[in-house]
Scaffold this motif. Structure first.
Motif, PDB file in Angstrom:
ATOM      1  N   GLU A 241       0.961  -1.315  -0.063  1.00  0.00           N
ATOM      2  CA  GLU A 241      -0.073  -0.117  -0.472  1.00  0.00           C
ATOM      3  C   GLU A 241       0.258   1.213   0.376  1.00  0.00           C
ATOM      4  O   GLU A 241       0.431   2.144  -0.510  1.00  0.00           O
ATOM      5  CB  GLU A 241      -1.400  -0.350   0.885  1.00  0.00           C
ATOM      6  CG  GLU A 241      -2.082  -1.290   0.949  1.00  0.00           C
ATOM      7  CD  GLU A 241      -2.554  -1.313   2.620  1.00  0.00           C
ATOM      8  OE1 GLU A 241      -4.391  -2.394   2.156  1.00  0.00           O
ATOM      9  OE2 GLU A 241      -2.567  -0.952   3.394  1.00  0.00           O
ATOM     10  N   GLN A 242       1.822   0.900   0.888  1.00  0.00           N
ATOM     11  CA  GLN A 242       2.728   1.896   0.697  1.00  0.00           C
ATOM     12  C   GLN A 242       3.424   2.894  -0.953  1.00  0.00           C
ATOM     13  O   GLN A 242       3.815   3.725  -1.223  1.00  0.00           O
ATOM     14  CB  GLN A 242       4.044   2.194   1.696  1.00  0.00           C
ATOM     15  CG  GLN A 242       3.431   2.362   3.187  1.00  0.00           C
ATOM     16  CD  GLN A 242       4.623   1.735   4.181  1.00  0.00           C
ATOM     17  OE1 GLN A 242       5.956   2.208   4.250  1.00  0.00           O
ATOM     18  NE2 GLN A 242       3.850   0.972   5.354  1.00  0.00           N
ATOM     19  N   ASP A 243       4.096   1.561  -1.329  1.00  0.00           N
ATOM     20  CA  ASP A 243       4.038   1.606  -2.635  1.00  0.00           C
ATOM     21  C   ASP A 243       4.305   2.074  -3.616  1.00  0.00           C
ATOM     22  O   ASP A 243       3.930   2.711  -4.384  1.00  0.00           O
ATOM     23  CB  ASP A 243       4.993   0.450  -2.662  1.00  0.00           C
ATOM     24  CG  ASP A 243       6.331  -0.318  -2.073  1.00  0.00           C
ATOM     25  OD1 ASP A 243       7.259   0.932  -1.173  1.00  0.00           O
ATOM     26  OD2 ASP A 243       6.795  -1.649  -2.060  1.00  0.00           O
ATOM     27  N   ALA A 244       2.643   1.431  -3.331  1.00  0.00           N
ATOM     28  CA  ALA A 244       1.120   1.957  -4.126  1.00  0.00           C
ATOM     29  C   ALA A 244       0.987   3.810  -3.879  1.00  0.00           C
ATOM     30  O   ALA A 244       0.799   4.506  -5.486  1.00  0.00           O
ATOM     31  CB  ALA A 244       0.413   1.097  -4.170  1.00  0.00           C
ATOM     32  N   LEU A 245       0.668   4.019  -3.026  1.00  0.00           N
ATOM     33  CA  LEU A 245       0.535   5.207  -2.524  1.00  0.00           C
ATOM     34  C   LEU A 245       1.818   6.474  -2.814  1.00  0.00           C
ATOM     35  O   LEU A 245       1.768   7.758  -3.700  1.00  0.00           O
ATOM     36  CB  LEU A 245       0.612   5.665  -1.305  1.00  0.00           C
ATOM     37  CG  LEU A 245      -0.810   5.176  -0.209  1.00  0.00           C
ATOM     38  CD1 LEU A 245      -0.743   5.342   0.584  1.00  0.00           C
ATOM     39  CD2 LEU A 245      -2.104   5.791  -1.145  1.00  0.00           C
ATOM     40  N   ASP A 246       2.720   6.033  -2.668  1.00  0.00           N
ATOM     41  CA  ASP A 246       4.129   7.280  -3.659  1.00  0.00           C
ATOM     42  C   ASP A 246       4.404   7.349  -4.771  1.00  0.00           C
ATOM     43  O   ASP A 246       4.237   7.621  -5.521  1.00  0.00           O
ATOM     44  CB  ASP A 246       5.438   5.903  -2.588  1.00  0.00           C
ATOM     45  CG  ASP A 246       6.982   7.164  -2.913  1.00  0.00           C
ATOM     46  OD1 ASP A 246       6.255   8.165  -2.416  1.00  0.00           O
ATOM     47  OD2 ASP A 246       7.445   6.692  -4.225  1.00  0.00           O
ATOM     48  N   GLN A 247       3.597   5.529  -5.677  1.00  0.00           N
ATOM     49  CA  GLN A 247       3.738   5.590  -6.557  1.00  0.00           C
ATOM     50  C   GLN A 247       2.846   6.803  -7.219  1.00  0.00           C
ATOM     51  O   GLN A 247       3.255   7.247  -8.769  1.00  0.00           O
ATOM     52  CB  GLN A 247       3.485   4.528  -7.418  1.00  0.00           C
ATOM     53  CG  GLN A 247       3.726   4.539  -8.914  1.00  0.00           C
ATOM     54  CD  GLN A 247       3.487   3.164  -9.579  1.00  0.00           C
ATOM     55  OE1 GLN A 247       2.608   2.164  -8.675  1.00  0.00           O
ATOM     56  NE2 GLN A 247       3.649   2.543 -10.606  1.00  0.00           N
ATOM     57  N   ALA A 248       1.672   6.556  -6.706  1.00  0.00           N
ATOM     58  CA  ALA A 248       0.585   7.384  -6.887  1.00  0.00           C
ATOM     59  C   ALA A 248       1.397   8.793  -7.397  1.00  0.00           C
ATOM     60  O   ALA A 248       0.225   9.871  -7.848  1.00  0.00           O
ATOM     61  CB  ALA A 248      -0.142   7.582  -6.332  1.00  0.00           C
ATOM     62  N   ALA A 249       1.704   9.522  -5.502  1.00  0.00           N
ATOM     63  CA  ALA A 249       2.194  10.261  -5.897  1.00  0.00           C
ATOM     64  C   ALA A 249       2.554  10.727  -6.470  1.00  0.00           C
ATOM     65  O   ALA A 249       2.950  12.385  -6.980  1.00  0.00           O
ATOM     66  CB  ALA A 249       2.709  11.147  -4.007  1.00  0.00           C
ATOM     67  N   ARG A 250       4.115  10.120  -7.203  1.00  0.00           N
ATOM     68  CA  ARG A 250       4.312  11.221  -8.268  1.00  0.00           C
ATOM     69  C   ARG A 250       4.059  11.293  -9.300  1.00  0.00           C
ATOM     70  O   ARG A 250       4.202  12.170  -9.765  1.00  0.00           O
ATOM     71  CB  ARG A 250       5.613   9.834  -8.522  1.00  0.00           C
ATOM     72  CG  ARG A 250       6.451   9.524  -7.317  1.00  0.00           C
ATOM     73  CD  ARG A 250       7.371   8.409  -8.105  1.00  0.00           C
ATOM     74  NE  ARG A 250       8.553   7.902  -6.308  1.00  0.00           N
ATOM     75  CZ  ARG A 250       9.167   8.501  -5.753  1.00  0.00           C
ATOM     76  NH1 ARG A 250      10.339   9.321  -6.842  1.00  0.00           N
ATOM     77  NH2 ARG A 250       9.947   8.656  -5.125  1.00  0.00           N
ATOM     78  N   PHE A 251       2.633  10.842  -9.651  1.00  0.00           N
ATOM     79  CA  PHE A 251       2.434  10.497 -11.214  1.00  0.00           C
ATOM     80  C   PHE A 251       1.562  12.051 -10.562  1.00  0.00           C
ATOM     81  O   PHE A 251       1.391  12.758 -11.984  1.00  0.00           O
ATOM     82  CB  PHE A 251       1.519   9.917 -11.488  1.00  0.00           C
ATOM     83  CG  PHE A 251       2.196   8.273 -12.133  1.00  0.00           C
ATOM     84  CD1 PHE A 251       2.173   8.372 -13.575  1.00  0.00           C
ATOM     85  CD2 PHE A 251       2.604   8.157 -11.740  1.00  0.00           C
ATOM     86  CE1 PHE A 251       2.237   7.834 -14.256  1.00  0.00           C
ATOM     87  CE2 PHE A 251       3.260   7.005 -12.065  1.00  0.00           C
ATOM     88  CZ  PHE A 251       3.239   6.792 -13.819  1.00  0.00           C
ATOM     89  N   LEU A 252       0.956  11.613  -9.593  1.00  0.00           N
ATOM     90  CA  LEU A 252      -0.275  13.490  -9.089  1.00  0.00           C
ATOM     91  C   LEU A 252       0.992  14.645  -9.390  1.00  0.00           C
ATOM     92  O   LEU A 252       0.276  15.892  -9.133  1.00  0.00           O
ATOM     93  CB  LEU A 252      -0.079  12.993  -8.120  1.00  0.00           C
ATOM     94  CG  LEU A 252      -2.186  12.551  -8.160  1.00  0.00           C
ATOM     95  CD1 LEU A 252      -1.898  11.817  -6.637  1.00  0.00           C
ATOM     96  CD2 LEU A 252      -3.030  12.959  -8.748  1.00  0.00           C
ATOM     97  N   SER A 253       2.212  14.253  -9.216  1.00  0.00           N
ATOM     98  CA  SER A 253       2.840  15.801  -9.305  1.00  0.00           C
ATOM     99  C   SER A 253       2.931  15.892 -10.657  1.00  0.00           C
ATOM    100  O   SER A 253       2.707  17.419 -10.947  1.00  0.00           O
ATOM    101  CB  SER A 253       4.338  15.419  -9.261  1.00  0.00           C
ATOM    102  OG  SER A 253       4.235  15.397  -7.944  1.00  0.00           O
ATOM    103  N   LEU A 254       2.886  15.715 -11.865  1.00  0.00           N
ATOM    104  CA  LEU A 254       3.472  15.598 -13.223  1.00  0.00           C
ATOM    105  C   LEU A 254       1.473  16.798 -13.697  1.00  0.00           C
ATOM    106  O   LEU A 254       1.567  17.619 -14.011  1.00  0.00           O
ATOM    107  CB  LEU A 254       3.013  14.320 -13.998  1.00  0.00           C
ATOM    108  CG  LEU A 254       4.072  13.731 -13.894  1.00  0.00           C
ATOM    109  CD1 LEU A 254       3.727  12.765 -14.977  1.00  0.00           C
ATOM    110  CD2 LEU A 254       5.094  13.962 -14.686  1.00  0.00           C
ATOM    111  N   GLU A 255       0.747  15.725 -13.051  1.00  0.00           N
ATOM    112  CA  GLU A 255      -0.428  17.028 -13.264  1.00  0.00           C
ATOM    113  C   GLU A 255      -0.950  18.257 -12.288  1.00  0.00           C
ATOM    114  O   GLU A 255      -1.350  19.225 -12.680  1.00  0.00           O
ATOM    115  CB  GLU A 255      -2.201  15.439 -12.395  1.00  0.00           C
ATOM    116  CG  GLU A 255      -3.781  16.213 -12.626  1.00  0.00           C
ATOM    117  CD  GLU A 255      -3.672  16.469 -14.078  1.00  0.00           C
ATOM    118  OE1 GLU A 255      -4.959  16.834 -13.830  1.00  0.00           O
ATOM    119  OE2 GLU A 255      -3.543  16.299 -14.586  1.00  0.00           O
ATOM    120  N   VAL A 256      -0.168  18.299 -11.248  1.00  0.00           N
ATOM    121  CA  VAL A 256      -0.506  19.920 -10.092  1.00  0.00           C
ATOM    122  C   VAL A 256       0.240  20.525 -10.754  1.00  0.00           C
ATOM    123  O   VAL A 256       0.044  21.754 -11.408  1.00  0.00           O
ATOM    124  CB  VAL A 256       0.159  19.030  -9.305  1.00  0.00           C
ATOM    125  CG1 VAL A 256       0.206  20.548  -8.284  1.00  0.00           C
ATOM    126  CG2 VAL A 256      -1.049  18.710  -7.893  1.00  0.00           C
TER     127      VAL A 256
END
Length: 518
Positions: A241-256
């Protein structure tokens, strides 16, 4: 995640539970296995390792001492290997494990310890391979969501396919960008924004009734523009779960980053529009095209509003974005530009002009909810038809807004005509000038009231508020008219200004207004 229970389910290992340990102990993860015959293996056993032993230490220490050392190392449990010399697990060892709540398993003499090691390695390999496959698959899904414009909501949907976690994305201004399974009210959103403002931002926050929340930072290096918020404490999240959240946060950086770039372009575009309106001349011909780029009908009725915060000289970061979101949600096409002292909105206005105040009140309320502790004010420049009247409407809106900023307390929304000439004149003065004006006239009254417990300033204010009517003022103050006359005579004596004279009354009125604005 390999657990003791998972190893028990492998029939080839021929494991049998002799002591289950504390409730849930068999369901906890096993880090690895450690084979030892040392009388005290605690220095070498890592937490959550499964200790494998044949009991060859029994001639040097008691079972209780051996089990105590295993418990000290926080091991996952003990596996006792049966052998020809010891065909059954010793009762002493069983009793010691029961007393210490340490799980105890026994393994058939026909199965070597290496079988357990191989089973662990196979399971971990399979688990890691599955995690990597999941990482790649999820990465492709996240990339697809971002490229297709699904935004932050699309990222959360991808995450929730694999992990049922309550998630939200909140930016540094406390705006909810997306949510899936998480309820965040204004207080919790502000708590996240406050956390992101710290240096460095925390990785976990206490959100009151919502409990602890894990924060995965979104943004550029050194700056946190937003956070992926999971309403779970970090300790309650599994490694996948932590790995998945960390991965998603990196993609969200692109969106933001994409969203911020778009907002910056729109802000610059809208700022240029205001310059065109104010400069007039040749650039005025560009205004209709620029308005149409924002969806504003340049030939129809137009309105200009100016928004700021009472008691401040500059616009806060995020104010223009908050105003833009309000107009978008209200279905009003608008070009919103943030200035050094206010935020200006030029919009299509197809409603009755009297409706302006009601909508502006809603705008002020929405902004106040976004910025707790701040009091927004809105100056209305009126409705004009076509771009020719925009410059005058813009000037009126800004002047009305500037006057409202200095009135505390007071109305949140006013048109230029409603402000009053005295407020407009006073609003052009700085705070020091206002204090000097008020002090020069009112200081004697305040000194008298402070020293004698009088009410001269209050009496003067009530008299002017009641337009100089003696009986109405006396009734409002609950005093006799003669008492009122005596108090106002004292005002004249101390200030040198007679309330019966128009010029002196204007001085007294302006001093009171300056005191309220300074």
């Amino acid at each position: 995640m390999v657990t003791v229970k998972a190893l028990l389910e492998d029939e080839g290992l021929e494991l049998r539970v002799r002591v289950a340990g504390r409730a849930g102990a068999l369901d906890k993860p096993v880090a690895w296995v450690h084979s030892t015959e040392l009388p005290d293996p605690s220095r070498y056993v890592r937490p959550r390792e499964l200790v494998l032993t044949n009991g060859l230490w029994a001639d040097r220490v008691s079972a209780a001492e051996f089990v105590a050392s295993v418990a000290r190392a926080q091991a996952a449990g003990i596996v006792f290997g049966l052998r020809a010399e010891c065909p059954a697990t010793p009762d002493e060892l069983i009793g010691a494990c029961e007393d210490a709540d340490v799980p105890l398993l026994e393994i058939s003499a026909a199965v070597p310890f290496t079988e357990i090691s191989q089973a662990m390695a196979a399971r971990y390999t399979e688990e890691r391979q599955g995690a990597l496959v999941g990482l790649v698959r999820r990465g492709e899904a996240l990339a697809t969501a971002i490229s297709q414009g699904a935004g932050a909501s699309g990222v959360l949907r991808v995450l929730r396919r694999d992990h049922e976690l309550p998630l939200a994305v909140v930016d540094r201004l406390g705006r909810l960008l997306a949510s899936d399974g998480a309820e965040l009210d204004a207080v919790r959103l502000q708590a996240v924004a406050d956390g992101l403002a710290r240096r460095p931002p925390p990785l976990e926050l206490d959100l009151g009734d919502a409990g602890r929340a894990a924060l995965y930072l979104v943004g550029a290096v050194g700056e946190a523009d937003a956070a992926l918020v999971c309403l779970r404490a970090m300790r309650d999240l599994t490694r996948p779960e932590q790995d998945a959240l960390d991965q998603a946060a990196r993609f969200l950086s692109l969106e933001v980053a994409k969203k911020q770039a778009m907002q910056a372009i729109e802000q610059r575009f809208a700022g240029e529009l205001l310059e065109m309106v104010l400069s007039g001349g040749a650039r005025a011909a560009e205004v209709p095209g620029r308005l149409r780029a924002f969806g504003v009908d340049a030939e129809g009725p137009l309105a200009v509003w100016a928004l700021a915060f009472s008691g401040t000289e500059g616009a806060l970061p995020g104010l223009a974005e908050a105003a833009g979101e309000f107009f978008a949600s209200a279905g009003v096409p608008a070009a919103v530009a943030g200035g050094s002292r206010d935020v200006v909105a030029v919009m299509s206005w197809r409603h009755d002009e009297r409706e302006s105040a009601r909508v502006a009140e809603r705008l002020a309320a929405a902004v106040a909810g976004r910025f707790p502790g701040r009091r927004p004010v809105v100056g209305l420049g009126g409705v004009v038809r076509g771009v020719d009247g925009l410059r005058e409407s813009l000037v009126r809106a800004r002047e009305a807004c500037r006057a409202l900023r200095h009135v505390r307390p007071g109305p949140a929304v006013r048109t230029f005509a409603e402000i009053g000439a005295h407020r407009l004149l006073l609003s052009t003065q700085d705070a020091e000038t206002l204090r000097t004006l008020a002090g020069a006239v009112l200081a004697p009254l305040r000194d008298h009231d402070a020293g004698r417990g009088g009410e001269l300033e209050r009496t003067l204010r009530a008299f002017l508020d009641h337009d100089g009517h003696w009986s109405a003022t006396a009734e409002a103050l609950h005093v006799h008219v003669n008492t009122l006359r005596n108090r106002l005579a004292k005002v004249t004596e101390l200030t040198g200004r007679d309330v019966a004279r128009t010029a002196d009354r204007v001085d007294l009125f302006l001093a009171l207004q300056a005191a309220a604005m300074g």
